[in-house]
Design an enzyme around this catalytic site. Structure first.
Site, PDB file in Angstrom:
ATOM      1  N   SER A  95       0.867  -1.186   0.000  1.00 38.27           N
ATOM      2  CA  SER A  95       0.000   0.000   0.000  1.00 38.27           C
ATOM      3  C   SER A  95       0.897   1.228   0.000  1.00 38.27           C
ATOM      4  CB  SER A  95      -0.857   0.006   1.273  1.00 38.27           C
ATOM      5  OG  SER A  95      -1.405   1.298   1.507  1.00 38.27           O
TER       6      SER A  95
ATOM      7  N   TYR B 168      -2.707  -0.954  10.410  1.00 35.52           N
ATOM      8  CA  TYR B 168      -2.633  -1.175   8.957  1.00 35.52           C
ATOM      9  C   TYR B 168      -1.309  -0.651   8.393  1.00 35.52           C
ATOM     10  CZ  TYR B 168      -4.126  -1.121   4.041  1.00 35.52           C
ATOM     11  OH  TYR B 168      -4.220  -1.329   2.684  1.00 35.52           O
TER      12      TYR B 168
END
Ligand code: BGC
Length: 283
Positions: free
Chosen positions: A168, A181
């Site tokens: 990401s 995350y």
């Protein structure tokens, strides 16, 4: 999204895939939705047969398998929670039983359990690290073990095997309210590169794709209303949201021999989100 942009992304999605994965048996974790689903379809369009891992949605996995079969490729679905070692072992065993071996693996399964630091529970922390980081470790280890067991198959691929880890932009961009995350994706970066360094002499290639804001269920609230979409665009210099097919194209390239000399790389597919757009005027 404005209509002219919608037309552009529809046109983009229709472009054919070059037949770069013919003969490949490919496995995708977390394939029943979002980026995993799109990438499994893209690889099938490029000629691969698929193992579709899902955790909670058998119907969605079956639907994807039917779409892949309609493209003239094979597909099996397997339920596995990638944070569990025995599930990952069983997933790979099912793929090898069906196809004899695997040549390409997309380690994709990922979740968000968002909370402000002061409210974040240990369960929320552990759930995200368990799926996003430990799950990728278990998946990548199983892939390398299978490639080593099988040995070279130069008629299929120049590499012994290929792996893509779904990362990401948040392996690089800190993200308040999402510390679990962001930590998992930062971890994937060093995990991927360390493994790439270790297995390159075996001719196994390991890379990552780092998406920005892509239109999937995981970030529905960030694009579903006009106001949310306009706010999101302040973070995206290219001024459109990413589509799952944008990611599939990058994944398919990295899992094909088109990228045979690329290993340990992270390909950001983010419309410029990591260009620090806040600095376009100022600083
Ligand atoms: C997250 C999305 C988010 C995007 C950009 C992704 O990794 O899963 O929720 O919209 O990063 O911030």
């Amino acid at each position: 999204m404005p209509d002219d942009q919608r037309q552009i992304v529809d046109q983009l999605a229709k472009r054919p895939y070059a037949q770069t994965m013919v003969g490949h048996k490919a496995l995708v974790t977390g394939a029943s939705s979002g980026l995993g689903r799109a990438s499994a379809l893209g690889m099938a369009r490029a000629g691969a047969d698929l193992v579709i891992d899902y955790n909670g949605s058998p119907e969605a996995a079956d639907e994807l398998a039917h779409e892949i079969e309609a493209l003239g490729r094979r597909a099996i679905t397997v339920q596995a929670d990638v944070s569990k070692e025995e599930d990952v072992e069983a997933l790979f065993a099912a793929g090898v039983k069906e196809y004899g071996t695997l040549h390409a693996v997309l380690s994709n399964a990922g979740i968000q359990r968002d909370a402000a630091l002061l409210d974040m529970t240990l369960e929320q922390w552990n759930a995200v690290i368990g799926v996003n980081l430990t799950g990728q470790f278990l998946t990548v280890r199983a892939a390398v073990r299978e490639y080593k067991r099988r040995g070279p198959q130069p008629e299929v691929s120049a590499a012994l095997g290929k792996i893509v880890c779904m990362s990401s932009v948040h392996q690089q961009i800190p993200w308040a309210g999402h510390v679990n995350y962001a930590a998992s994706k930062g971890g994937i970066n060093m995990m991927m590169r360390s493994i790439a360094q270790e297995v390159a002499p075996m001719r196994v290639r390991v890379n990552a794709v780092a998406p920005g804001a892509i239109r999937t269920p995981i970030n529905h609230d960030a694009w579903a209303t006009q106001e949310a979409y306009d706010n999101l665009m302040k973070l995206v210099p290219y001024n459109r949201i990413g589509e799952p097919d944008d990611i599939s194209r990058a994944v398919t390239w990295l899992l094909s021999d088109e990228s045979d000399y690329v290993t340990g790389a992270t390909l950001f597919v983010d419309g410029g989100m990591t260009l620090y757009p806040g600095f376009a005027h100022g600083g």
